[in-house]
Write an enzyme that holds these catalytic residues in place. Structure first.
Site, PDB file in Angstrom:
ATOM      1  N   GLY A   1       0.842  -1.195   0.000  1.00 58.50           N
ATOM      2  CA  GLY A   1       0.000   0.000   0.000  1.00 58.50           C
ATOM      3  C   GLY A   1       0.872   1.236   0.000  1.00 58.50           C
TER       4      GLY A   1
ATOM      5  N   CYS B   1       6.063  -0.130   7.667  1.00 57.19           N
ATOM      6  CA  CYS B   1       5.656   1.062   6.924  1.00 57.19           C
ATOM      7  C   CYS B   1       6.832   1.540   6.064  1.00 57.19           C
ATOM      8  CB  CYS B   1       5.241   2.164   7.888  1.00 57.19           C
ATOM      9  SG  CYS B   1       4.668   3.670   7.065  1.00 57.19           S
ATOM     10  N   LEU B   2       6.560   1.880   4.832  1.00 55.12           N
ATOM     11  CA  LEU B   2       7.636   2.351   3.942  1.00 55.12           C
ATOM     12  C   LEU B   2       8.231   3.670   4.425  1.00 55.12           C
ATOM     13  CD1 LEU B   2       5.978   1.424   0.538  1.00 55.12           C
ATOM     14  CD2 LEU B   2       7.676   0.127   1.840  1.00 55.12           C
TER      15      LEU B   2
ATOM     16  N   HIS C   1      -2.744   7.214   7.274  1.00 58.54           N
ATOM     17  CA  HIS C   1      -1.753   8.143   6.695  1.00 58.54           C
ATOM     18  C   HIS C   1      -2.425   9.424   6.214  1.00 58.54           C
ATOM     19  CE1 HIS C   1       2.167   6.200   6.747  1.00 58.54           C
ATOM     20  NE2 HIS C   1       1.710   5.107   6.177  1.00 58.54           N
TER      21      HIS C   1
ATOM     22  N   HIS D   1      -4.458   1.184   7.629  1.00 58.77           N
ATOM     23  CA  HIS D   1      -3.105   1.747   7.702  1.00 58.77           C
ATOM     24  C   HIS D   1      -2.966   2.952   6.765  1.00 58.77           C
ATOM     25  CE1 HIS D   1       1.427   1.199   8.085  1.00 58.77           C
ATOM     26  NE2 HIS D   1       1.337   1.973   7.027  1.00 58.77           N
ATOM     27  N   GLU D   2      -3.482   2.791   5.522  1.00 59.02           N
ATOM     28  CA  GLU D   2      -3.331   3.874   4.532  1.00 59.02           C
ATOM     29  C   GLU D   2      -4.258   5.049   4.830  1.00 59.02           C
ATOM     30  OE1 GLU D   2      -0.486   1.478   3.046  1.00 59.02           O
ATOM     31  OE2 GLU D   2      -0.810   3.627   2.918  1.00 59.02           O
TER      32      GLU D   2
ATOM     33  N   GLN E   1       2.553  10.046   1.963  1.00 57.57           N
ATOM     34  CA  GLN E   1       3.920   9.520   2.080  1.00 57.57           C
ATOM     35  C   GLN E   1       4.838  10.035   0.969  1.00 57.57           C
ATOM     36  OE1 GLN E   1       2.222   5.319   2.564  1.00 57.57           O
ATOM     37  NE2 GLN E   1       4.151   5.178   3.666  1.00 57.57           N
TER      38      GLN E   1
HETATM   39  O1  K2U Z   1       1.854   2.513   4.116  1.00 57.28           O
HETATM   40  C1  K2U Z   1       2.866   1.872   3.873  1.00 57.28           C
HETATM   41  O2  K2U Z   1       3.982   2.253   4.254  1.00 57.28           O
HETATM   42  C2  K2U Z   1       2.759   0.567   3.161  1.00 57.28           C
HETATM   43  C3  K2U Z   1       2.735  -0.577   4.101  1.00 57.28           C
HETATM   44  C4  K2U Z   1       1.295  -0.983   4.234  1.00 57.28           C
HETATM   45  C5  K2U Z   1       0.996  -2.066   5.226  1.00 57.28           C
HETATM   46  C6  K2U Z   1       1.612  -2.131   6.445  1.00 57.28           C
HETATM   47  C7  K2U Z   1       1.276  -3.140   7.347  1.00 57.28           C
HETATM   48  C8  K2U Z   1       0.332  -4.079   7.039  1.00 57.28           C
HETATM   49  C9  K2U Z   1      -0.282  -4.004   5.821  1.00 57.28           C
HETATM   50  C10 K2U Z   1       0.046  -3.000   4.933  1.00 57.28           C
HETATM   51  C11 K2U Z   1       3.767  -1.504   3.497  1.00 57.28           C
HETATM   52  O3  K2U Z   1       3.266  -2.297   2.561  1.00 57.28           O
HETATM   53  S1  K2U Z   1       5.009  -2.023   4.491  1.00 57.28           S
HETATM   54  C12 K2U Z   1       5.524  -3.558   3.968  1.00 57.28           C
HETATM   55  C13 K2U Z   1       4.662  -4.633   4.597  1.00 57.28           C
HETATM   56  C14 K2U Z   1       3.911  -5.457   3.808  1.00 57.28           C
HETATM   57  C15 K2U Z   1       3.126  -6.451   4.413  1.00 57.28           C
HETATM   58  C16 K2U Z   1       3.097  -6.611   5.781  1.00 57.28           C
HETATM   59  C17 K2U Z   1       3.859  -5.762   6.560  1.00 57.28           C
HETATM   60  C18 K2U Z   1       4.652  -4.766   5.959  1.00 57.28           C
HETATM   61 ZN    ZN Z   2       2.702   3.270   6.126  1.00 58.73          ZN
END
Ligand code: K2U
Ligand code: ZN
Length: 167
Positions: free
Chosen positions: A46, A91-92, A137, A133-134, A51
């Site tokens: 996501g 989180c990225l 943000h 989560h998004e 971001q």
């Molecule tokens: O918002 C972001 O930084 C993207 C995240 C979204 C996310 C975080 C936690 C759980 C689900 C979605 C990234 O995709 S971070 C990489 C990631 C991917 C799967 C699970 C955990 C972290």
């Molecule tokens: Zn995030």
């Protein structure tokens, strides 16, 4: 298409509340494409416009195993939520930090798609977590805010040390 730079916590711009998108024009369509490319390259499941320092209500998500089910959500809003799940989140914008966060197990989200059509997504599991989560943000919230104050201090110190080393 372009890869976009991702803001890093605790950048204060991550705390800005995104504004609703009034018109879906070529700029928004280009931004959505670039956000999707940036998300896939990271890789992530996501990415919110906040971001990439664009403070408008746009998120992209692909939580599929096959990485070919892209969702582009304009002005997403949670209509209902229920249940509870604990999920390991990252989180990225907070690289290298992962921790458990409690989220609703089930959410129903209304949004507008890139064609301007009203859509609804009924999600459970990882997709439900990612939507929350998004949308967090877009409200200026990063997942670490759901953790204890002690953990947040430790995370800030760790990221500040990393920034000094890589500077
Ligand atoms: O918002 C972001 O930084 C993207 C995240 C979204 C996310 C975080 C936690 C759980 C689900 C979605 C990234 O995709 S971070 C990489 C990631 C991917 C799967 C699970 C955990 C972290
Ligand atoms: Zn995030």
């Amino acid at each position: 298409m372009s890869l976009l730079p991702i803001l890093r916590f605790p950048d204060p711009r991550l705390k800005k509340v995104a504004a609703p998108i009034e018109r879906i024009d070529d700029r928004i369509r280009r931004l959505a494409r670039d956000m999707a490319e940036t998300m896939y390259e990271a890789p992530g499941i996501g990415l919110a416009a906040t971001q990439v320092d664009v403070h408008q209500r746009l998120i992209v998500i692909d939580a599929s195993e096959t990485r070919d089910q892209l969702l582009t959500l304009i002005n997403p809003e949670i209509l209902s939520q229920d249940g509870l799940q604990i999920c390991e989140e990252g989180c990225l914008s907070v690289p290298g930090i992962y921790d458990k966060v409690g989220r609703a197990e089930h959410v129903v989200v209304r949004y507008t798609d890139l064609e301007g059509a009203a859509q609804t997504v009924d999600a459970v599991g990882l997709l439900a977590v990612c939507l929350q989560h998004e949308i967090d943000h877009l409200q200026g919230h990063v997942f670490v805010e759901h953790l204890s104050q002690l953990k947040q201090v430790r995370i800030r110190n760790k990221l500040a040390k990393q920034a000094r080393i890589t500077a």
